[in-house]
Motif scaffolding. Sequence first.
Motif, mmCIF file in Angstrom:
data_model
loop_
_atom_site.group_PDB
_atom_site.id
_atom_site.type_symbol
_atom_site.label_atom_id
_atom_site.label_comp_id
_atom_site.label_asym_id
_atom_site.label_seq_id
_atom_site.Cartn_x
_atom_site.Cartn_y
_atom_site.Cartn_z
ATOM 1 N N GLY A 250 122.007 64.360 20.085
ATOM 2 C CA GLY A 250 121.232 63.395 19.311
ATOM 3 C C GLY A 250 121.570 61.964 19.673
ATOM 4 O O GLY A 250 120.674 61.103 19.792
ATOM 5 N N VAL A 251 122.843 61.679 19.870
ATOM 6 C CA VAL A 251 123.257 60.319 20.250
ATOM 7 C C VAL A 251 122.672 59.950 21.609
ATOM 8 O O VAL A 251 122.141 58.847 21.801
ATOM 9 C CB VAL A 251 124.795 60.210 20.266
ATOM 10 N N PHE A 252 122.734 60.872 22.561
ATOM 11 C CA PHE A 252 122.181 60.592 23.893
ATOM 12 C C PHE A 252 120.659 60.448 23.841
ATOM 13 O O PHE A 252 120.080 59.642 24.579
ATOM 14 C CB PHE A 252 122.597 61.674 24.879
ATOM 15 N N TYR A 253 120.000 61.226 22.971
ATOM 16 C CA TYR A 253 118.555 61.068 22.807
ATOM 17 C C TYR A 253 118.221 59.678 22.248
ATOM 18 O O TYR A 253 117.241 59.044 22.672
ATOM 19 C CB TYR A 253 117.998 62.147 21.879
ATOM 20 N N LEU A 254 119.015 59.219 21.287
ATOM 21 C CA LEU A 254 118.793 57.881 20.745
ATOM 22 C C LEU A 254 118.940 56.827 21.826
ATOM 23 O O LEU A 254 118.135 55.881 21.906
ATOM 24 C CB LEU A 254 119.780 57.606 19.604
#
Length: 394
Positions: free
Chosen positions: A303-307
């Motif tokens: 999720g952090v990398f997607y953000l």
Amino acid sequence: MEQIAQRSLFADTTLSAVSAGFAAVLVGFASSVAIVLQAANAAGASEAQMVSWIGALGLGMGLTCIGFSWYYRAPVVTAWSTPGAALLATSLSGVSLPEAVGAFLFSALLTLLVGISGAFERIMARVPIPIASAMLAGILLQFGLSIFTSLQVSPLLVGAMFAAYLVGRRWLPRYGIILVLVAGFAVSWLQGEIHTEQLDWSLARLQWVIPEFNFSVLLGVGLPLFIVTMTSQNIPGVATLRASGYPRVPVSPLVGGTGLMSLLLAPFGGFAFNLAAISAAICTGPEAHPDPARRYTAGIAAGVFYLLAGLFGASVVALFAALPQAMIAGVAGLALVGVIGSSLAGATADPDSREAALITLLITASGVSFLGIGAAFWGLAGGLICHWLLARRG
């Protein structure tokens, strides 16, 4: 209580979980971002609006991955609807962008209603674990085979990655995928196959499009988008969670949550969100963490990398385009070897379901498509029919 949760998150987070999250985003973005851009182009989106699409999709996937994984303490990974994007790329000709957004909202509303009603969860509860495992194995089989087809094209690059995988599995099992990534980047860089000349780091800006509701577009685009997303994406996504040992994660809130996120972000280009299967399998496998109870941190990392990917929009698209396809195929295949093995074991564990599971695997792996619906759905349908008929015969 919050401090305890924070300490638990930090304690549970490992380098292997973070690398699994990064690999999931790498595979998810690089494998299908071109299809999303084709869909945006078919809708008549400008270059700035295309960047908005990537930004909205990254934001939606990031928030749902982090929120679901944190709340349910399971590696719940979401994705954009790749079959949905392919559908849009071929069906939006002559449709204005506001009308397309109206279709996105209609599809999102249907997804939300299915999630709230619990209908989808009741359907999935009737799918035997061996059949679900076989469908997952069929989906992932091509990625395992891509290791060796890519080896033929780029023997030095993929060979180095495969050697790093074997070294990692033998001596550093928790960091096998990290070694694969390092080896892939290093060899690609030394061979001059990473082209960063076109990179220009800039932040994405979301652009609102006022929706228009055209009845024929709602039925001709919105309804097929809903059906394709549910059958080709959410069903395999749920099967991934079930086959990976997370049967207690409730399906209805996940499906409803992706529908709600689609409703919120559709005007900015977030055309459809769903549960991931392939990228999720990277985070649900033992390579993410040997303890299944701590693999949720891989979902949060994804999720952090997607953000970050959504935040930098077009720059990230250019970055992924700069990586050699053989490296991406190698990372995907090697990250999924363990999951393929466990899925095959789950599919063949019960002798009474083995034949039906094998039929599910073969149909799914064949890649057949009818009526615009992909092989995962037909594999599941064929397996269930065989399971029902053979059970009655027995």
